[in-house]
Design an enzyme around this catalytic site. Structure first.
Site, PDB file in Angstrom:
ATOM      1  N   PHE A 271       6.813 -12.609 -14.844  1.00 15.48           N
ATOM      2  CA  PHE A 271       6.348 -11.160 -14.892  1.00 15.48           C
ATOM      3  C   PHE A 271       7.422  -9.944 -14.654  1.00 15.48           C
ATOM      4  O   PHE A 271       6.911  -8.827 -14.981  1.00 15.48           O
ATOM      5  CB  PHE A 271       5.521 -10.903 -13.456  1.00 15.48           C
ATOM      6  CG  PHE A 271       6.115 -10.814 -12.196  1.00 15.48           C
ATOM      7  CD1 PHE A 271       6.538  -9.673 -11.925  1.00 15.48           C
ATOM      8  CD2 PHE A 271       6.438 -11.824 -11.298  1.00 15.48           C
ATOM      9  CE1 PHE A 271       7.261  -9.396 -10.621  1.00 15.48           C
ATOM     10  CE2 PHE A 271       7.153 -11.586 -10.252  1.00 15.48           C
ATOM     11  CZ  PHE A 271       7.573 -10.411  -9.868  1.00 15.48           C
TER      12      PHE A 271
ATOM     13  N   LYS B  70       3.994 -17.468 -24.364  1.00 15.50           N
ATOM     14  CA  LYS B  70       3.032 -17.452 -23.174  1.00 15.50           C
ATOM     15  C   LYS B  70       3.494 -16.375 -22.455  1.00 15.50           C
ATOM     16  O   LYS B  70       4.403 -16.881 -21.458  1.00 15.50           O
ATOM     17  CB  LYS B  70       2.873 -18.902 -22.697  1.00 15.50           C
ATOM     18  CG  LYS B  70       1.475 -19.159 -22.120  1.00 15.50           C
ATOM     19  CD  LYS B  70       1.281 -18.164 -21.017  1.00 15.50           C
ATOM     20  CE  LYS B  70       1.919 -18.651 -19.831  1.00 15.50           C
ATOM     21  NZ  LYS B  70       1.471 -17.686 -18.412  1.00 15.50           N
TER      22      LYS B  70
ATOM     23  N   GLU C 183       0.904 -14.007 -17.105  1.00 11.81           N
ATOM     24  CA  GLU C 183      -0.674 -13.418 -17.036  1.00 11.81           C
ATOM     25  C   GLU C 183      -0.774 -12.225 -16.349  1.00 11.81           C
ATOM     26  O   GLU C 183      -1.732 -11.404 -16.320  1.00 11.81           O
ATOM     27  CB  GLU C 183      -1.878 -14.425 -16.584  1.00 11.81           C
ATOM     28  CG  GLU C 183      -1.669 -14.844 -15.012  1.00 11.81           C
ATOM     29  CD  GLU C 183      -0.464 -16.230 -14.913  1.00 11.81           C
ATOM     30  OE1 GLU C 183       0.561 -16.009 -15.806  1.00 11.81           O
ATOM     31  OE2 GLU C 183      -0.513 -16.827 -13.945  1.00 11.81           O
TER      32      GLU C 183
ATOM     33  N   CYS D 292      16.384 -11.584 -11.310  1.00 13.61           N
ATOM     34  CA  CYS D 292      16.860 -12.900 -10.952  1.00 13.61           C
ATOM     35  C   CYS D 292      18.600 -12.595 -10.589  1.00 13.61           C
ATOM     36  O   CYS D 292      18.962 -13.603 -10.259  1.00 13.61           O
ATOM     37  CB  CYS D 292      16.401 -13.933 -11.935  1.00 13.61           C
ATOM     38  SG  CYS D 292      17.320 -13.380 -13.552  1.00 13.61           S
TER      39      CYS D 292
ATOM     40  N   GLU E 103      14.589 -17.218  -2.018  1.00 11.76           N
ATOM     41  CA  GLU E 103      14.279 -16.155  -2.815  1.00 11.76           C
ATOM     42  C   GLU E 103      13.440 -15.280  -2.143  1.00 11.76           C
ATOM     43  O   GLU E 103      12.319 -15.512  -2.173  1.00 11.76           O
ATOM     44  CB  GLU E 103      14.158 -16.675  -4.006  1.00 11.76           C
ATOM     45  CG  GLU E 103      13.998 -15.483  -5.197  1.00 11.76           C
ATOM     46  CD  GLU E 103      13.580 -15.863  -6.571  1.00 11.76           C
ATOM     47  OE1 GLU E 103      13.160 -16.600  -6.954  1.00 11.76           O
ATOM     48  OE2 GLU E 103      14.329 -15.295  -7.507  1.00 11.76           O
TER      49      GLU E 103
HETATM   50  P1  NAD Z   1       6.225 -18.027 -12.002  1.00  9.00           P
HETATM   51  O1  NAD Z   1       7.113 -19.499 -11.941  1.00  9.00           O
HETATM   52  O2  NAD Z   1       5.241 -17.834 -11.078  1.00  9.00           O
HETATM   53  O3  NAD Z   1       5.771 -17.970 -13.484  1.00  9.00           O
HETATM   54  C1  NAD Z   1       6.539 -18.081 -14.576  1.00  9.00           C
HETATM   55  C2  NAD Z   1       5.508 -18.651 -15.729  1.00  9.00           C
HETATM   56  O4  NAD Z   1       4.853 -19.838 -15.179  1.00  9.00           O
HETATM   57  C3  NAD Z   1       4.460 -17.769 -15.882  1.00  9.00           C
HETATM   58  O5  NAD Z   1       4.102 -17.501 -17.563  1.00  9.00           O
HETATM   59  C4  NAD Z   1       3.055 -18.398 -15.146  1.00  9.00           C
HETATM   60  O6  NAD Z   1       1.947 -18.182 -15.999  1.00  9.00           O
HETATM   61  C5  NAD Z   1       3.661 -19.954 -15.371  1.00  9.00           C
HETATM   62  N1  NAD Z   1       3.175 -20.534 -14.009  1.00  9.00           N
HETATM   63  C6  NAD Z   1       2.730 -20.254 -12.965  1.00  9.00           C
HETATM   64  N2  NAD Z   1       2.362 -21.306 -12.154  1.00  9.00           N
HETATM   65  C7  NAD Z   1       2.374 -22.417 -12.954  1.00  9.00           C
HETATM   66  C8  NAD Z   1       2.133 -23.727 -12.571  1.00  9.00           C
HETATM   67  N3  NAD Z   1       1.646 -24.122 -11.450  1.00  9.00           N
HETATM   68  N4  NAD Z   1       2.183 -24.570 -13.844  1.00  9.00           N
HETATM   69  C9  NAD Z   1       2.704 -24.191 -14.814  1.00  9.00           C
HETATM   70  N5  NAD Z   1       3.083 -22.943 -15.152  1.00  9.00           N
HETATM   71  C10 NAD Z   1       2.756 -21.814 -14.265  1.00  9.00           C
HETATM   72  O7  NAD Z   1       7.406 -16.838 -11.681  1.00  9.00           O
HETATM   73  P2  NAD Z   1       7.140 -15.449 -11.976  1.00  9.00           P
HETATM   74  O8  NAD Z   1       6.732 -15.141 -10.409  1.00  9.00           O
HETATM   75  O9  NAD Z   1       6.442 -14.865 -13.045  1.00  9.00           O
HETATM   76  O10 NAD Z   1       8.524 -14.601 -12.121  1.00  9.00           O
HETATM   77  C11 NAD Z   1       9.462 -14.500 -10.835  1.00  9.00           C
HETATM   78  C12 NAD Z   1      10.423 -15.507 -10.840  1.00  9.00           C
HETATM   79  O11 NAD Z   1      11.260 -15.827 -12.029  1.00  9.00           O
HETATM   80  C13 NAD Z   1      11.281 -15.506  -9.793  1.00  9.00           C
HETATM   81  O12 NAD Z   1      11.757 -16.544  -9.206  1.00  9.00           O
HETATM   82  C14 NAD Z   1      12.655 -15.173 -10.583  1.00  9.00           C
HETATM   83  O13 NAD Z   1      13.826 -15.361  -9.965  1.00  9.00           O
HETATM   84  C15 NAD Z   1      12.331 -15.855 -11.714  1.00  9.00           C
HETATM   85  N6  NAD Z   1      13.501 -15.402 -12.892  1.00  9.00           N
HETATM   86  C16 NAD Z   1      14.466 -16.072 -13.347  1.00  9.00           C
HETATM   87  C17 NAD Z   1      15.146 -15.433 -14.414  1.00  9.00           C
HETATM   88  C18 NAD Z   1      16.346 -16.146 -14.768  1.00  9.00           C
HETATM   89  O14 NAD Z   1      17.193 -15.880 -15.556  1.00  9.00           O
HETATM   90  N7  NAD Z   1      16.759 -17.346 -14.027  1.00  9.00           N
HETATM   91  C19 NAD Z   1      14.912 -14.354 -15.084  1.00  9.00           C
HETATM   92  C20 NAD Z   1      13.613 -13.764 -14.706  1.00  9.00           C
HETATM   93  C21 NAD Z   1      12.847 -14.338 -13.583  1.00  9.00           C
END
Ligand code: NAD
Length: 501
Positions: free
Chosen positions: A166, A190, A193, A298, A392
């Site tokens: 997000f 994808k 959401e 991140c 985090e």
């Molecule tokens: P998230 O892991 O909750 O969601 C990421 C994606 O996974 C979304 O598209 C979501 O729909 C999907 N998802 C969520 N739950 C799922 C499940 N149980 N099974 C399968 N898919 C699922 O992450 P977020 O809250 O959207 O984003 C924040 C996180 O992303 C933070 O931890 C941040 O550090 C990380 N991030 C990392 C980087 C990097 O470069 N390392 C960059 C941006 C964000």
């Protein structure tokens, strides 16, 4: 309870828009999901619903994969110099619509207009990199014995998928789209959401730039669709960006289905401040790093390791943090749940003995009382075993850990499970060199609070911040999105033959 009254229309996209239902984009058309499941899209600036989004199922993914498979033969056969023409045109469209795109990012994600604009500018830089693909792809050729030559070419993989988080609704999709497509693949995106609307504009603008239908598709959804992507037999590679917990799930599932996968996870970035650090530069950089995008980066500094006598520096950082005003130069966090989680971390740290110097809890912005705001927070005397030092938080919160010397500071950094970024603030080249050598992180900053490598340098962390071999951008991504074809050629019938030729 803090009431901030400084909100102006120029600081954030405060006049929120109501968007139509966010549909899937398949074979060049916007279509509702066949599963009929939907979810509200809420702007965290005000807590209002701005759209609804389709939550897709297997049938939607199957349709997108079929569209991508149909587009693949013609797209992959096109010379790369022709494919990148789409991205030259796309770049000018991004520049044309920069402020509109930034407004949308601010609305759906909650960041300030300045931050949203910088995000779209980064998408432009990523697109520029893809435009240079013909120069980067020129391959290797050598006459290996008389009249016999070998050459290597980078060939696309086929249908690939990209799953986004997000926190950067526009930029993170651009970590993968321009490079993967310029290299001849067809893609299923994808989006998160929580912020799916920016991807509608991405699809519309790629089409306007001349991308053939089916080369790029968007399938919205949640866990169900991510699992379907990992399992789909016709998807060759999966790129994922999100939390470490889900990155592990996706990496295991995609690779167990014999797909390539790069899965970027969460972070806990340490910023080591030495006694010789430049006071003003350090204080402003630390405050900006921990609070930019409301700490939902991140690459944000979330733990500062203060080496030696640092009371004056800590006081300067607090002064800088107090200049960061929610609703003015600090946006909202993504959701009510995120606000509650962040505030719980602060309270727990206080309960186990840390000292909250600047407190962003219970923050309300006047006129936007239903928005999800957390003020800048500085917590001192955090110890490495506390949850706020290890986990985090993903909010505008700085945990300060005191250390006696550089060795202890590096030891604290090395003990983190994560490894996205580590920075040091110092005037000493020797100290900087030691941190470069010894920090266990993929991206290092020397007097830089957010050490994001600019193109053409690649982006990717270490340890539990990334699973898989390649980085997600830059030259490293070329290896991820392609496979090598090695051809040996002989036309001269008079050449002597031996086992080598
Ligand atoms: P998230 O892991 O909750 O969601 C990421 C994606 O996974 C979304 O598209 C979501 O729909 C999907 N998802 C969520 N739950 C799922 C499940 N149980 N099974 C399968 N898919 C699922 O992450 P977020 O809250 O959207 O984003 C924040 C996180 O992303 C933070 O931890 C941040 O550090 C990380 N991030 C990392 C980087 C990097 O470069 N390392 C960059 C941006 C964000």
């Amino acid at each position: 309870c803090f009431i901030f009254k400084h909100l102006t229309n120029f600081d954030m996209a405060t006049l929120t828009t109501r968007y139509p239902e966010t549909k899937n984009y398949i074979a060049g058309k916007f279509v509702s999901g066949q599963s009929l499941r939907t979810m509200d899209v809420i702007t965290p600036l005000t807590g209002e619903v701005i759209s609804t989004v389709t939550l897709s199922g297997q049938a939607d993914l199957d349709a997108a994969v079929e569209a991508a498979k149909a587009a693949y033969p013609a797209w992959s056969a096109m010379p790369v110099k022709e494919r990148v023409q789409v991205f030259f045109r796309y770049k000018t469209l991004l520049e044309r619509d920069l402020m509109d795109l930034a407004r949308l990012v601010s609305e759906e994600n909650g960041k300030t207009m300045d931050e949203a604009r910088a995000e779209v500018e980064k998408s432009i830089e990523l697109t520029e990199f893809a435009c240079s693909m013909p120069q980067l792809l020129s391959g290797e050729l050598l006459e290996v014995s008389k009249g016999v030559e070998c050459r290597i070419e980078h060939k696309p993989l086929g249908v690939v998928a990209s799953i986004a988080p997000f926190n950067f609704p526009h930029m993170v999709p651009h970590w993968t789209i321009p490079n993967a497509l310029a290299l001849g693949n067809c893609m299923i995106l994808k989006p998160s959401e929580q912020v799916p609307v920016s991807s509608v504009r991405i699809a519309e603008m790629l089409k306007e730039a001349g991308l053939p239908d089916g080369v790029f598709n968007v399938v919205n959804g949640d866990r169900e669709i991510v699992e379907a992507i990992c399992d789909h037999p016709d998807i060759q590679a999966v790129s994922f960006v999100g939390s470490t917990k889900i990155a592990k799930v996706v990496y295991r599932r995609a690779t167990s289905n014999l797909k390539r996968c790069t899965a970027l996870g969460g972070a806990k970035n340490h910023l080591i401040v030495m006694p010789d650090a430049h006071p003003e530069m350090t204080a402003t950089n630390v405050a900006a790093s921990m609070s930019g995008c409301a700490g939902q980066r991140c690459m944000a500094a979330s733990a500062m390791v203060a080496v030696g006598q640092m009371d004056e520096m800590v006081s300067k950082i607090c002064d800088e943090a107090r200049k960061i005003v929610p609703g003015k130069n600090l946006g909202s966090v993504i959701s009510k749940a995120a606000k509650e989680r962040i505030e719980k971390y602060i309270t727990e740290a206080e309960n186990v003995g840390a000292k909250v110097l600047v407190d962003g809890r219970n923050c309300v912005v006047e006129g936007f009382e239903s928005g999800y705001y957390v003020g800048p927070t500085v917590i001192d005397y955090v110890t490495p075993d506390m949850a706020i030092a290890r986990e985090e938080v993903f909010g505008p919160v700085l945990a300060i850990i005191r250390a006696k010397n550089l060795d202890e500071a590096i030891h604290i950094e090395n003990n983190s499970n994560y490894g996205n970024a580590a920075s040091v603030f110092t005037q000493s080249g020797g100290v900087a060199r030691q941190v470069m050598e010894r920090a266990s992180a993929g991206m290092i900053g020397i007097n830089v609070g957010v050490p994001v490598p600019r193109e053409p340098f690649s982006f990717g962390g270490w340890n539990e911040s990334k699973f898989g071999v390649n980085d997600i951008t830059g030259k490293s991504s070329i290896e991820f999105w392609t496979q090598l074809k090695k051809t040996t050629v002989k036309w001269n019938p008079e050449s002597r033959t031996n086992w080598m030729s």
